[in-house]
Design an enzyme around this catalytic site. Structure first.
Site, PDB file in Angstrom:
ATOM      1  N   GLN A 234       4.186   0.696   2.152  1.00 29.13           N
ATOM      2  CA  GLN A 234       4.440  -0.550   2.865  1.00 29.13           C
ATOM      3  C   GLN A 234       5.613  -1.247   2.183  1.00 29.13           C
ATOM      4  O   GLN A 234       5.554  -1.539   0.978  1.00 29.13           O
ATOM      5  CB  GLN A 234       3.193  -1.439   2.803  1.00 29.13           C
ATOM      6  CG  GLN A 234       2.049  -0.967   3.672  1.00 29.13           C
ATOM      7  CD  GLN A 234       2.347  -1.176   5.139  1.00 29.13           C
ATOM      8  OE1 GLN A 234       2.188  -2.265   5.658  1.00 29.13           O
ATOM      9  NE2 GLN A 234       2.795  -0.135   5.831  1.00 29.13           N
TER      10      GLN A 234
ATOM     11  N   ASP B 115       0.783  -1.243   0.000  1.00 31.30           N
ATOM     12  CA  ASP B 115       0.000   0.000   0.000  1.00 31.30           C
ATOM     13  C   ASP B 115       0.817   1.298   0.000  1.00 31.30           C
ATOM     14  O   ASP B 115       1.802   1.403   0.738  1.00 31.30           O
ATOM     15  CB  ASP B 115      -0.872   0.094   1.266  1.00 31.30           C
ATOM     16  CG  ASP B 115      -1.570  -1.187   1.612  1.00 31.30           C
ATOM     17  OD1 ASP B 115      -1.535  -2.126   0.824  1.00 31.30           O
ATOM     18  OD2 ASP B 115      -2.152  -1.233   2.711  1.00 31.30           O
TER      19      ASP B 115
ATOM     20  N   GLU C 213     -10.336  -2.591   4.687  1.00 29.78           N
ATOM     21  CA  GLU C 213      -8.985  -2.081   4.942  1.00 29.78           C
ATOM     22  C   GLU C 213      -8.844  -0.685   4.328  1.00 29.78           C
ATOM     23  O   GLU C 213      -9.579  -0.310   3.420  1.00 29.78           O
ATOM     24  CB  GLU C 213      -7.929  -2.997   4.305  1.00 29.78           C
ATOM     25  CG  GLU C 213      -7.963  -4.429   4.810  1.00 29.78           C
ATOM     26  CD  GLU C 213      -6.842  -5.310   4.243  1.00 29.78           C
ATOM     27  OE1 GLU C 213      -6.222  -6.030   5.031  1.00 29.78           O
ATOM     28  OE2 GLU C 213      -6.580  -5.281   3.025  1.00 29.78           O
TER      29      GLU C 213
ATOM     30  N   PHE D 250       2.420  -0.773   9.860  1.00 34.57           N
ATOM     31  CA  PHE D 250       1.401  -1.030   8.842  1.00 34.57           C
ATOM     32  C   PHE D 250       0.912   0.299   8.248  1.00 34.57           C
ATOM     33  O   PHE D 250       1.449   1.365   8.520  1.00 34.57           O
ATOM     34  CB  PHE D 250       0.236  -1.811   9.475  1.00 34.57           C
ATOM     35  CG  PHE D 250       0.438  -3.312   9.432  1.00 34.57           C
ATOM     36  CD1 PHE D 250       1.689  -3.872   9.293  1.00 34.57           C
ATOM     37  CD2 PHE D 250      -0.656  -4.172   9.529  1.00 34.57           C
ATOM     38  CE1 PHE D 250       1.871  -5.254   9.247  1.00 34.57           C
ATOM     39  CE2 PHE D 250      -0.495  -5.550   9.480  1.00 34.57           C
ATOM     40  CZ  PHE D 250       0.752  -6.093   9.341  1.00 34.57           C
TER      41      PHE D 250
ATOM     42  N   TRP E  97       5.878 -10.281   0.969  1.00 29.80           N
ATOM     43  CA  TRP E  97       5.502  -9.516   2.165  1.00 29.80           C
ATOM     44  C   TRP E  97       6.346  -9.966   3.356  1.00 29.80           C
ATOM     45  O   TRP E  97       6.572 -11.171   3.543  1.00 29.80           O
ATOM     46  CB  TRP E  97       4.008  -9.739   2.440  1.00 29.80           C
ATOM     47  CG  TRP E  97       3.443  -8.827   3.469  1.00 29.80           C
ATOM     48  CD1 TRP E  97       2.897  -7.600   3.250  1.00 29.80           C
ATOM     49  CD2 TRP E  97       3.366  -9.050   4.879  1.00 29.80           C
ATOM     50  NE1 TRP E  97       2.492  -7.049   4.432  1.00 29.80           N
ATOM     51  CE2 TRP E  97       2.762  -7.913   5.450  1.00 29.80           C
ATOM     52  CE3 TRP E  97       3.748 -10.095   5.728  1.00 29.80           C
ATOM     53  CZ2 TRP E  97       2.521  -7.791   6.818  1.00 29.80           C
ATOM     54  CZ3 TRP E  97       3.512  -9.965   7.090  1.00 29.80           C
ATOM     55  CH2 TRP E  97       2.910  -8.823   7.621  1.00 29.80           C
TER      56      TRP E  97
HETATM   57  C1  FRU Z   1      -3.729  -3.741   2.859  1.00 29.92           C
HETATM   58  C2  FRU Z   1      -3.061  -4.164   4.149  1.00 29.92           C
HETATM   59  C3  FRU Z   1      -3.413  -3.213   5.273  1.00 29.92           C
HETATM   60  C4  FRU Z   1      -2.269  -3.382   6.218  1.00 29.92           C
HETATM   61  C5  FRU Z   1      -1.110  -3.586   5.265  1.00 29.92           C
HETATM   62  C6  FRU Z   1      -0.047  -4.521   5.788  1.00 29.92           C
HETATM   63  O1  FRU Z   1      -3.091  -4.206   1.726  1.00 29.92           O
HETATM   64  O2  FRU Z   1      -3.422  -5.508   4.456  1.00 29.92           O
HETATM   65  O3  FRU Z   1      -4.681  -3.446   5.856  1.00 29.92           O
HETATM   66  O4  FRU Z   1      -2.078  -2.262   7.042  1.00 29.92           O
HETATM   67  O5  FRU Z   1      -1.644  -4.096   4.083  1.00 29.92           O
HETATM   68  O6  FRU Z   1       1.037  -4.562   4.938  1.00 29.92           O
END
Ligand code: FRU
Length: 500
Positions: free
Chosen positions: A66, A50, A232, A106, A74
């Site tokens: 992110q 994100d 989200e 996050f 991830w």
């Molecule tokens: C959305 C999400 C958010 C979270 C982040 C973690 O893609 O799942 O809700 O904060 O990515 O990387």
């Protein structure tokens, strides 16, 4: 939360992952040349999802994101950082926020605290305050429910370096697993900061006078919109429309998107400083393609509403065939509102200053005999009348093609990446995606932004939008059109990119 748990379990199995066996198993040579976009933001190396903390100040757009710098899937989240003067060319900066004892970093937002309401400014200079979720991975793995809390960090040097606030977290978890992604705005009428927070199946609104003490004001959306996945990354912002102020609440959902997996829905209504309400019962999507997620807007841009999303989908984001980095951001988009048949819709169009050359008229090519030559990135404009089926194909010399177009019978646009090249890294990738045509005027207008590995289709001045990524084995070099009864478009032009 199982998703985060699985991501982290996978991560611990494969560490150290960067340049390691995972990448060796799926060696896709030339992914730098083939897929690294020119118009779109990508991390230099490692994983990105994100966009976060976007704010504008003194001619500079800040983008945080992110980021897992040590692997291409991830992993423990940091906030990467980049700045740009034109939202196209980006300067990379050192990582802004690192995980600490409270948790991983996050998604969240950032604001310019002009009145120093937080007291975190120095020498009379406004601090920049970032508000984000800290995710306690150990807590999650131990089966706790309160592992997501909201923290703040601040910058006294225009966003270049950051300090964690000493008394984090500032908003503690009330015992709900999904409690994250704070998006904060200043609400002048009530003189309060407003936080939209994704809380499982709803958006909760909190208010604060200093960004440190937060009070719950309301909940929105339990009975509205799509609920096929967890909510989200919400965003709440005012849009000027015909001298009125209309409020828009966007929220991302995964899964449950109109073309599978991740997508962002929106609601148009009113906000009184505490409650957001909407008269509309319809589920509307800011983008019907498979690859625009967690899209949020820049803060401090006045009446200019500019958004950017993560150009991927949780379905396959961690498997796409790039080597040194994974994921790009969408092109920055300007948002506004249009009424169609008595209902209000959010429109998005690429920001106006995209650096393309003067259009080359395509009529001489779009005559069903000749192909036009493609050089990425480029922008295609089409004006079509009457409304008949048409299909436009981008293709390479080994028969791979990406097709997009319009289907009159069902009144839908589509992007078909079934034969687009490398697709077998995930069963859902090779697919044709559809989007309803929302506009009701006779003439179709398409603006299409093509980069090395993405298509962004803006139909009818941004009323219907589709963003899809693709991975040809060799670059597409030709563009051809196929239309019912061999009708030609009234106008078609191709603009090539000019380095700004
Ligand atoms: C959305 C999400 C958010 C979270 C982040 C973690 O893609 O799942 O809700 O904060 O990515 O990387």
């Amino acid at each position: 939360m199982l998703r985060f748990f699985l991501r982290s379990a996978l991560l611990s199995l494969c560490l150290p992952m960067f340049d390691s066996s995972i990448n060796a198993q799926v060696a896709f040579p030339n992914s730098e040349t083939l897929y690294r976009p020119i118009l779109h933001f990508t991390p230099q190396k490692g994983w990105m999802n994100d966009p976060n903390g976007m704010f504008y100040k003194d001619g500079l757009y800040h983008l945080f994101y992110q980021h897992y710098p040590n692997g291409t899937t991830w992993g423990p989240m940091h906030w990467g950082h980049a700045t740009s003067k034109n939202l196209i060319q980006w300067q990379h900066h050192p990582i802004a926020l690192y995980p600490d004892s409270i948790g991983l970093i996050f998604s969240g937002s950032a604001v310019v605290d002009y009145n120093n309401t937080s007291g975190l400014g120095v020498d009379g200079k406004a601090p920049i305050v970032a508000i984000f979720t800290q995710h306690d991975m150990k807590g999650e793995q131990a089966g706790k429910v309160d592992f997501q809390n909201q923290s703040i960090a601040y910058s006294n040097d225009e966003g270049l370096s950051w300090k964690m606030y000493k008394a984090n977290p500032v908003l503690t978890n009330p015992g709900i697993k999904d409690f994250r992604d704070p998006k904060v705005i200043w609400h002048a009428p009530s003189k309060k900061w407003i936080m939209a927070l994704a809380v499982k199946n709803k958006v909760s609104i909190y208010t604060s006078s200093n960004l440190i003490h937060w009070e719950k004001a309301s909940d929105f959306g339990m009975q509205l919109g799509n609920h096929d996945g967890v909510w989200e990354c919400p965003d709440l912002f005012p849009v000027k429309y015909k001298s009125k102020t209309i409020w828009v609440l966007t929220v991302s959902i995964n899964p449950g998107g109109p073309n599978k997996g991740s997508a962002t829905q929106y609601f148009i209504g009113n906000f009184d400083g505490k409650n957001f309400s909407t008269p509309s019962k319809e589920t509307k999507w800011i983008d019907y393609g498979a690859d625009n997620y967690a899209s949020v807007t820049w803060s401090n841009t006045g009446n200019n509403i500019i958004s950017m999303g993560w150009m991927s989908n949780w379905l396959y984001a961690q498997q796409v065939p790039t080597e040194n980095w994974r994921s790009a951001a969408t092109i920055a988009r300007k948002l506004d509102i249009q009424e169609v048949n008595g209902s209000l819709y959010l429109r998005s169009l690429p920001i106006a200053n995209l650096p393309f050359n003067k259009a080359e008229k395509l009529s001489k090519y779009f005559n069903h005999d000749n192909d036009a030559q493609l050089i990425f990135p480029c922008k295609l404009n089409i004006d079509a009348m009457p409304l008949e089926d048409f299909a436009i194909a981008l293709s390479n010399t080994i028969g791979e093609k990406l097709i997009f177009g319009y289907e009159a019978k069902t009144n839908r646009f589509y992007v078909d990446r079934t034969l687009s090249g490398k697709t077998n890294f995930h069963t859902d990738f090779a697919a044709r995606h559809y989007a309803p045509r929302i506009a009701n005027n006779k003439r179709i207008n398409l603006q299409v932004i093509l980069d090395k590995a993405s298509i962004e289709l803006f139909a009818d001045n941004g009323l219907t939008v589709m963003t899809d990524i693709f991975f040809p084995s060799a670059p597409y070099t030709a563009i051809t059109v196929d239309s019912k009864n061999n009708q030609l478009f009234d106008k078609a032009s191709l603009n090539n990119y000019l380095t700004p």
